[in-house]
Design an enzyme around this catalytic site. Sequence first.
Site, PDB file in Angstrom:
ATOM      1  N   CYS A  26      11.270  15.762   3.711  1.00  0.00           N
ATOM      2  CA  CYS A  26      11.168  16.751   4.330  1.00  0.00           C
ATOM      3  C   CYS A  26       9.724  16.529   5.192  1.00  0.00           C
ATOM      4  CB  CYS A  26      10.877  18.105   3.381  1.00  0.00           C
ATOM      5  SG  CYS A  26       9.319  17.840   2.252  1.00  0.00           S
ATOM      6  N   HIS A 546       0.645 -13.512 -10.478  1.00  0.00           N
ATOM      7  CA  HIS A 546       1.840 -12.513 -10.727  1.00  0.00           C
ATOM      8  C   HIS A 546       3.203 -13.313 -10.912  1.00  0.00           C
ATOM      9  CE1 HIS A 546       4.952  -9.706  -9.724  1.00  0.00           C
ATOM     10  NE2 HIS A 546       4.114  -8.696  -9.726  1.00  0.00           N
TER      11      HIS A 546
END
Length: 624
Positions: A26, A546
């Site tokens: 929106c 990671h």
Amino acid sequence: MDYKALGYELLELVGGKENISKLTHCATRLRFEFYDKSKVAVKKIETTPGVISVVDKGGQFQIVIGNEVQTTFRAIKDELGEGNLSNADKKEEKEKGNVINRIISVISTTFTPVIPALIGGGMMKAVLSILVLLNLVNTSGSTYEIINFISDAPFYFMPVLLAYGAAIKFNCSPILAMTMACALLHPSWGGFVAAGDAMHFFGIPVTLVDYSYSVIPIILGVWILSYVEKFAEKYSPSIVKFFVKPLIIMFVSIPIALLVVGPFGNLLNDLVQAGADYINGKASWLIPMLMGAFQPFLVLTGTAWAMTPIATVQIANAGFETVNGPGMLASNIAQGAAALAVAVKTKNKQLKQIASSSGFTGVMGITEPCLYGVNLKLKRPFIASMIGGGIGGIYAGLSGLVRYSFVSPGLAAIPAFIGENPMNVVHALITIAISFAAGFAASWILGFDDPEEEGAEETKEQEEALEDTEKETKDSVVYSPLKGKVIPLEEVNDEVFSKGILGQGAAIIPEEGVVYAPFDGKIASVFDTKHAICLTSEDGVELLIHIGIDTVNLEGKPFHALKQSGDSIKKGDKILEFQIDEIKKAGYDTVTPVLVGNTDTYREIVSKKQGTVKSSEELIHVVA
């Protein structure tokens, strides 16, 4: 702020594109529906720079971004693919929620795509009213007629527009859903309704109803169509499915809509209109006051959409509405005023800037930035906005204020209150003045905990800590934590790493599943899923290792941590083990970024660009 990069980051945090069932947006927020909500890293999303707030209500997961939401939406949309925003080719894993949440979810998803058309048509109606008031257009002339029917088109053909959103929600064919709506609005059907002669379908009497401007009948009709489509898909022979499936859908679902669903939906339409008229007749101030006071709460809980069908039906039937617009005007202005009071009163420069910009946006009609960014965080300004909205709503109701077009109320939408009654816009302006004064005064009187002093102390402490760090910082060496092949960070297939958003460094394609300590120091933290680990060297280098891309989704299964948060480490210690084959078997890339998290502390990060590397070899040179 790079809102495109934010989109890529959010895509990973919500569990990847495979976890997105539906995505819309929106004016200020992304609206998600997921296959598995447990994969969504809610806390990380809430603390991500660029995210104002997270709302998980009304059947949707909403991420409030602000005015740049379209940029973030497009970035995610590009990754999903043009035709994959709803992942309609998958079998949806529906979440069971209470009836209210599911109804609101249907309303929200159905109306969201239609909003631009309703706003466009509504504003054209407002402009036409201004042109008539200024005697620039004659109501008996062709110019008036042309602008009038263009502005009226989104409302007259409301069933067609809503059919698209409803089809997205119910996972059925948008084209066939819109075909159903076209049948309900067909000129021949309109002629039958106008003539009023009794009609039958295979001997069954057909109720004659005018479906133009209607809302509920088409939503119910598309819901029925979705089940008919599933039946046709399952039982149509594959050799003739291309012909038989649409035949079954149209021959069954449209007559059902005309015979049962349409009349029932129209009855609900009439009941909604009658209920609104009854309340307005008995206590005209009640609904605008309640909407003015509780609109912020409705936004927070995701239930603000619940009133949209009522307002739309009123505009369609009467040309104006009294349910949403008057109270929302008071609420939006009071929201912005409360934030502007904070901007004037605070001594915190950052808060002053945020409150000023979001307060201005609020009085213009878009309130999420000031609601989540200022008023709700400070608490008492939020209460003040409800007080101001309620006081302004009382005047709006007593004066008989109405909204002539569908648009978010605020200063920018004043033309939406110009119509047949010339005093209506005057009442709108008075409502704005009362709401602003009440919201501003309430916010000023109730006050708030100004974070200036605490922020100043924190800033001073941070500056002193930074100075101490700079004094102590010296060149450091990070040895490879893995055995494998080194590749440039830019080649990692994840922009969060390849663009250095989390820091500079290198990447390694591991040959064995062991992570070794790359220096002397300690374990800062081990992720719950064990796929990543943060280390701090004795020299102050903060390092993130990671393992793999998107391996957070494996929930720690192929990983085994040998050290815990706070443990001391010596160069060469084994700190973590992982199963390379299991990660590959699950379909994930094993490339492991090794990043210096506090890159900004150093002048340069020099990393080995390519070739094989052993755990004892230098990987990164950190230049102070």
